[in-house]
Design a protein around this motif. Structure first.
Motif, PDB file in Angstrom:
ATOM      1  N   ILE A 162       0.863  -1.188   0.000  1.00  0.00           N
ATOM      2  CA  ILE A 162       0.000   0.000   0.000  1.00  0.00           C
ATOM      3  C   ILE A 162       0.894   1.230   0.000  1.00  0.00           C
ATOM      4  CG2 ILE A 162      -1.718   1.291   1.312  1.00  0.00           C
ATOM      5  CD1 ILE A 162      -2.627  -1.427   2.424  1.00  0.00           C
ATOM      6  N   GLN A 163       0.495   2.224  -0.800  1.00  0.00           N
ATOM      7  CA  GLN A 163       1.261   3.471  -0.802  1.00  0.00           C
ATOM      8  C   GLN A 163       0.333   4.660  -0.830  1.00  0.00           C
ATOM      9  OE1 GLN A 163       3.569   2.901  -4.435  1.00  0.00           O
ATOM     10  NE2 GLN A 163       2.584   4.714  -5.291  1.00  0.00           N
ATOM     11  N   LEU A 164       0.848   5.766  -0.318  1.00  0.00           N
ATOM     12  CA  LEU A 164       0.100   7.017  -0.297  1.00  0.00           C
ATOM     13  C   LEU A 164       0.026   7.572  -1.712  1.00  0.00           C
ATOM     14  CD1 LEU A 164      -1.168   9.336   1.401  1.00  0.00           C
ATOM     15  CD2 LEU A 164       1.129  10.299   1.574  1.00  0.00           C
ATOM     16  N   ASN A 165      -1.173   7.967  -2.131  1.00  0.00           N
ATOM     17  CA  ASN A 165      -1.333   8.628  -3.427  1.00  0.00           C
ATOM     18  C   ASN A 165      -0.763  10.040  -3.326  1.00  0.00           C
ATOM     19  OD1 ASN A 165      -2.664   6.570  -4.819  1.00  0.00           O
ATOM     20  ND2 ASN A 165      -4.643   7.185  -4.020  1.00  0.00           N
ATOM     21  N   ILE A 166      -0.036  10.430  -4.346  1.00  0.00           N
ATOM     22  CA  ILE A 166       0.557  11.770  -4.353  1.00  0.00           C
ATOM     23  C   ILE A 166      -0.204  12.669  -5.286  1.00  0.00           C
ATOM     24  CG2 ILE A 166       2.637  13.079  -4.828  1.00  0.00           C
ATOM     25  CD1 ILE A 166       4.223  10.546  -4.077  1.00  0.00           C
TER      26      ILE A 166
END
Length: 159
Positions: free
Chosen positions: A155-159
């Motif tokens: 999971i990654q933070l949307n930029i």
């Protein structure tokens, strides 16, 4: 003549016995194949049920901080269960793009202190829920080659 008729009766009985024996072997083998198929179907269903809660997030690009914590809770409960059962199917949650939370995520997922875990998840929600524009995406769900069970979720933070 009497001996010949008795010999025919005995021969018929032997042939009937051999036919019954062949029929029993055939049925035994058929039942073995049926049992194997049933066991395989049960195993596939068990794997699908285990993977389903994780797969619903796969490739989702609009996850909220609460969704990330929900996934974290799923991973944590699975890992606790696997630890008590003594099995080796631990799941890794790879969280990127969230600063210090990235480094702490897996540490706190296995922390036996509920207080520590609740503290980090509450801080995470406060930081990433204040700004409603903060969304996350699940970049992939990975599976164990041997068991076909989920063993990693990215999971990654949307930029």
């Amino acid at each position: 003549m009497e001996n010949a008729s008795k010999a025919l009766i005995i021969t018929g009985g032997v042939l009937l016995g051999v036919l019954l024996l062949i029929l029993m072997v055939f049925m035994f083998r058929s039942m073995g194949g049926f049992s194997k198929a049933v066991n395989e179907n049960i195993e596939k269903k068990t794997v699908a049920e285990f993977n389903a809660p994780f797969e619903k997030y796969d490739k989702n690009a609009n996850l909220t901080a609460q969704d990330v914590v929900t996934i974290s809770n799923l991973v944590r409960s699975n890992n606790k269960k696997m630890q008590t059962e003594g099995t080796q199917n631990a799941i890794v949650m790879n969280l990127t793009g969230v600063g210090s939370y990235s480094n702490m995520a897996n540490k706190y997922l296995m922390d036996t202190q509920e207080e520590n875990y609740r503290k980090i998840t509450n801080e995470f929600i406060k930081q990433y829920s204040v700004d409603k524009k903060s969304t996350f995406k699940c970049t992939g769900v990975k599976y164990d080659k041997k068991t076909a069970l989920v063993n990693r979720i990215d999971i990654q933070l949307n930029i």
